[in-house]
Structure formats: structure tokens, C-alpha cells
Design a protein around this motif. Sequence first.
Motif, mmCIF file in Angstrom:
data_model
loop_
_atom_site.group_PDB
_atom_site.id
_atom_site.type_symbol
_atom_site.label_atom_id
_atom_site.label_comp_id
_atom_site.label_asym_id
_atom_site.label_seq_id
_atom_site.Cartn_x
_atom_site.Cartn_y
_atom_site.Cartn_z
ATOM 1 N N LEU A 42 0.792 -0.889 0.188
ATOM 2 C CA LEU A 42 0.064 0.191 0.125
ATOM 3 C C LEU A 42 0.287 1.360 0.048
ATOM 4 N N CYS A 43 0.477 2.707 -0.368
ATOM 5 C CA CYS A 43 0.862 3.733 -0.629
ATOM 6 C C CYS A 43 0.575 3.948 0.443
ATOM 7 N N SER A 44 1.743 4.973 1.476
ATOM 8 C CA SER A 44 0.831 5.339 2.280
ATOM 9 C C SER A 44 0.330 6.532 2.308
ATOM 10 N N HIS A 45 1.005 7.015 1.897
ATOM 11 C CA HIS A 45 0.621 8.636 1.144
ATOM 12 C C HIS A 45 -0.902 8.345 0.468
ATOM 13 N N CYS A 46 -1.545 7.899 -0.478
ATOM 14 C CA CYS A 46 -2.601 7.697 -1.417
ATOM 15 C C CYS A 46 -3.247 6.809 -0.791
ATOM 16 N N GLY A 47 -2.733 5.931 -0.632
ATOM 17 C CA GLY A 47 -3.503 3.770 -0.414
ATOM 18 C C GLY A 47 -3.798 3.307 -1.830
ATOM 19 N N SER B 19 8.231 3.088 -4.902
ATOM 20 C CA SER B 19 7.602 4.215 -5.240
ATOM 21 C C SER B 19 6.442 3.996 -6.059
ATOM 22 N N CYS B 20 5.445 5.242 -5.984
ATOM 23 C CA CYS B 20 4.085 5.155 -5.951
ATOM 24 C C CYS B 20 3.787 5.494 -7.760
ATOM 25 N N GLU B 21 3.217 4.828 -8.199
ATOM 26 C CA GLU B 21 3.267 5.955 -9.831
ATOM 27 C C GLU B 21 1.417 5.767 -10.016
ATOM 28 N N HIS B 22 0.892 6.797 -8.856
ATOM 29 C CA HIS B 22 -0.227 7.655 -8.381
ATOM 30 C C HIS B 22 0.010 8.219 -8.495
ATOM 31 N N CYS B 23 0.932 8.542 -7.167
ATOM 32 C CA CYS B 23 1.010 10.036 -6.594
ATOM 33 C C CYS B 23 2.426 10.408 -6.239
ATOM 34 N N GLY B 24 2.900 9.361 -6.869
ATOM 35 C CA GLY B 24 4.924 10.338 -7.061
ATOM 36 C C GLY B 24 5.248 9.417 -5.366
HETATM 37 ZN ZN LIG Z 1 0.365 7.140 -3.705
#
Ligand SMILES: [Zn+2]
Length: 112
Positions: A65-70, A84-89
Motif C-alpha cells: 500500500l502507498c502510505s500517502h494515497c492508499g 515508488s507510487c505510480e499514482h501520487c509519485g
Molecule cells: Zn501514492
Amino acid sequence: MIAKTKPAFITIEKLNVQGMKKNRHLAKSISDQGFYDFKQKLGNACRKMGIERREVTMFYPSSKLCSHCGLKKVKLSLSERVFSCEHCGRSIDRDHNAAINLMQAKEYVLLT
Ligand SMILES: [Zn+2]
């Protein structure tokens, strides 16, 4: 050392040690006894200091899970040490990301 920082709670993850031992990359560094001892010591310290202990199931995707955007990654190999999150960066150390997710977990059981 963790308990001495006096957090309101500590969330741990129920680990599938038997499953992890089947992974040749993890097998060498895993010991049932080591995890058991750590959990016992942490439990004793938390009881002594009145710290709530929470446990999420072994199916909680703390690493994916991305801890920033989920956003949840479908696949994350062990060799990927940076999340590395491809959604929020967001780009963050894999273990730090998992620790934040454990802190933010909404579904858990209370340990006594
Ligand atoms: Zn994210």
C-alpha cells in the motif's frame, strides 16, 4: 527500546513464518524463535508501560500500500527496497512505508 519511546500503541503484523521460510531469499535470516522472543519481549514491555498492542493479519498489505494515497500495488518484489507510487509519485523506503501503513491500519485485533 521501542516501548521506551512511550507510543500510544504499537501495531505488529502477524507473520507467516512457515511461508517465509519457503522463500530462498528469506529462509536464511528467519528464525521462529527470534520472532517469538521479540514478540514476547515487546509484549512484556508494553504491558509494563501500558502501551496498547495491535496486530494486523498476515494478509494486510503493509508493503504494497502507498502510505500517502492508499494505492495498492499488485506486485512488489523483495528486491524493490524503495516504494515508488505510480499514482501520487511518493518515493519512500519500503520498510518505512510499511511501518506508516501499520500505524494507519484500521482493522486489527488488540493483544493482551
Ligand atoms: Zn501514492
